[in-house]
Design an enzyme around this catalytic site. Structure first.
Site, mmCIF file in Angstrom:
data_model
loop_
_atom_site.group_PDB
_atom_site.id
_atom_site.type_symbol
_atom_site.label_atom_id
_atom_site.label_comp_id
_atom_site.label_asym_id
_atom_site.label_seq_id
_atom_site.Cartn_x
_atom_site.Cartn_y
_atom_site.Cartn_z
ATOM 1 N N ASP A 1 -111.015 88.450 -16.064
ATOM 2 C CA ASP A 1 -110.110 89.645 -16.156
ATOM 3 C C ASP A 1 -109.474 89.462 -17.451
ATOM 4 O O ASP A 1 -109.900 88.666 -18.277
ATOM 5 C CB ASP A 1 -108.784 89.407 -15.138
ATOM 6 C CG ASP A 1 -107.811 90.420 -15.275
ATOM 7 O OD1 ASP A 1 -108.081 91.563 -15.492
ATOM 8 O OD2 ASP A 1 -106.531 90.011 -15.372
ATOM 9 N N SER A 2 -108.580 90.678 -18.030
ATOM 10 C CA SER A 2 -108.254 90.255 -19.237
ATOM 11 C C SER A 2 -107.123 89.487 -19.358
ATOM 12 O O SER A 2 -106.726 88.940 -20.567
ATOM 13 C CB SER A 2 -107.342 91.960 -19.744
ATOM 14 O OG SER A 2 -106.742 92.353 -18.510
ATOM 15 N N CYS B 1 -111.007 92.898 -12.682
ATOM 16 C CA CYS B 1 -110.100 93.886 -13.683
ATOM 17 C C CYS B 1 -110.692 95.312 -13.558
ATOM 18 O O CYS B 1 -111.859 95.493 -13.642
ATOM 19 C CB CYS B 1 -110.438 93.456 -15.027
ATOM 20 S SG CYS B 1 -109.762 94.554 -16.426
ATOM 21 N N GLU C 1 -97.312 90.004 -16.873
ATOM 22 C CA GLU C 1 -97.721 89.199 -17.656
ATOM 23 C C GLU C 1 -96.552 88.416 -18.141
ATOM 24 O O GLU C 1 -96.542 86.950 -18.503
ATOM 25 C CB GLU C 1 -98.393 89.629 -18.905
ATOM 26 C CG GLU C 1 -100.147 90.080 -18.792
ATOM 27 C CD GLU C 1 -101.034 88.802 -18.586
ATOM 28 O OE1 GLU C 1 -100.587 87.581 -19.349
ATOM 29 O OE2 GLU C 1 -101.962 88.873 -17.877
ATOM 30 N N CYS D 1 -104.818 98.146 -10.443
ATOM 31 C CA CYS D 1 -104.890 97.207 -11.597
ATOM 32 C C CYS D 1 -104.424 95.640 -10.993
ATOM 33 O O CYS D 1 -103.645 95.641 -10.158
ATOM 34 C CB CYS D 1 -103.774 97.411 -12.533
ATOM 35 S SG CYS D 1 -103.598 96.384 -13.907
ATOM 36 N N HIS E 1 -103.121 93.379 -11.950
ATOM 37 C CA HIS E 1 -101.848 92.778 -12.477
ATOM 38 C C HIS E 1 -100.776 93.285 -11.307
ATOM 39 O O HIS E 1 -99.683 92.908 -11.447
ATOM 40 C CB HIS E 1 -101.358 93.034 -13.869
ATOM 41 C CG HIS E 1 -102.033 92.367 -14.891
ATOM 42 N ND1 HIS E 1 -103.488 92.502 -15.007
ATOM 43 C CD2 HIS E 1 -101.608 91.327 -15.829
ATOM 44 C CE1 HIS E 1 -103.665 91.486 -16.226
ATOM 45 N NE2 HIS E 1 -102.586 91.115 -16.528
HETATM 46 N N1 DGL Z 1 -105.547 93.683 -15.063
HETATM 47 C C1 DGL Z 1 -106.599 94.724 -15.371
HETATM 48 C C2 DGL Z 1 -107.050 95.631 -14.639
HETATM 49 O O1 DGL Z 1 -107.092 95.524 -13.316
HETATM 50 C C3 DGL Z 1 -105.846 95.560 -16.561
HETATM 51 C C4 DGL Z 1 -104.466 94.794 -17.534
HETATM 52 C C5 DGL Z 1 -104.934 95.124 -18.895
HETATM 53 O O2 DGL Z 1 -104.320 96.294 -19.324
HETATM 54 O O3 DGL Z 1 -105.419 94.359 -19.521
HETATM 55 O O4 DGL Z 1 -107.049 96.890 -14.919
#
Ligand code: DGL
Length: 279
Positions: free
Chosen positions: A20-21, A83, A163, A195, A197
């Protein structure tokens, strides 16, 4: 990867790579660990280049290939793109590049969870700007349920809040209420957190949308898809073998990753256990 195929018995002992990012994909790792307790995992959060969600699809695809190369070169038996933004931008390219191993994204499983949760076919998707712009969720839902009406909303600030570890309170409530205002007119009965997150903000999101709307994410359905794929290829690790290991890697801010990540993983991450790597 080497040219000569690795026998399934040896391949099955390898860890599952998850990427993931940032810390968001730990919500998927949590579901994977629950679904596959005998497996080892290696997780990479590309925290140095987060957020992916505000960048172009081309840039995200380039980052995703670099992160995936790192995991695949380390020797994994399966790659989970935890992600949505990277899945939307790069899944076919990743599947083509690593044709020897299963490569599984989170969009298709998320779309499946949303369709299963909705009666009316009116579905809301909360995602990053890049995921919404590319239309991946709308397309995946339309494939499963052609009569569906999708309202997709880009919620970039949610990534920063997650985050930061800000999962409740006035700032989160204000952001949720502002982002979700268009849903009053659209009247969905299901909402997918598109997402990885966003699940940690689930309570604030639920409070902003009110009762009567089912909120789902892709973590559990992705974990089930991974199990199914490994079983089909005879790649499940045998129960009772060596103790499974979870390795955590990040490209920046390893202390913060450990401090914030526990909330996403559902278990504390001891300081000093996250390894800093460069891509
Ligand atoms: N966790 C990422 C997703 O599922 C996105 C977070 C980011 O913008 O890096 O899209």
């Amino acid at each position: 990867m080497s040219d000569s195929p690795v026998p399934a018995a040896r391949l099955s002992e390898r860890p599952i790579g998850v990427f993931d990012s940032g810390v968001g994909g730990l919500t998927v790792l949590r579901a994977l660990r629950a679904e596959l307790p005998a497996e080892s995992f290696i997780y990479l959060g590309d925290t140095a280049r987060l957020p992916y969600g505000t960048k172009s699809g081309h840039t995200v695809a380039r980052y995703a290939l670099q992160a995936a190369d790192e995991l695949v070169e380390g020797g994994i038996k399966c790659l989970v793109v935890a992600c949505n933004t990277a899945s939307a931008a790069a899944l076919p390219a990743l599947q083509q590049r690593y044709a020897e191993i299963p490569v599984i994204g989170v969009i298709e499983p998320g779309a499946r969870a949303a369709c299963a949760a909705s009666r009316s076919g009116r579905i809301a998707v909360l995602a990053t700007e890049s995921t919404v712009r590319g239309g991946a969720y709308t397309q995946a839902i339309a494939r499963l349920r052609p009569d569906a009406r999708v309202t997709a909303i880009a919620c970039a600030v949610f990534v920063a809040l997650a985050e930061e570890g800000w999962t409740d309170g006035a700032v989160v409530e204000a952001a949720a209420s502002r982002y979700l205002a268009p849903l009053r007119a659209a009247g969905p009965d299901a909402l997918v957190l598109g997402c990885t997150h966003f699940p940690v903000l689930g309570q604030a999101i639920a409070a902003a949308v009110g009762p009567g709307l089912r909120i789902v994410d892709s973590a559990a359905t992705t974990a089930a898809a991974v199990r199914q794929e490994l079983a089909t290829r005879d790649l499940l690790r045998s129960v009772g073998g060596d103790t499974p290991v979870v390795e955590l890697l990040a490209t920046d801010g390893i202390e913060r990753f450990a401090a914030v990540g526990g909330r996403f993983l559902g278990a504390p991450i001891a300081p000093g256990t996250v390894e800093l790597i460069d891509l």
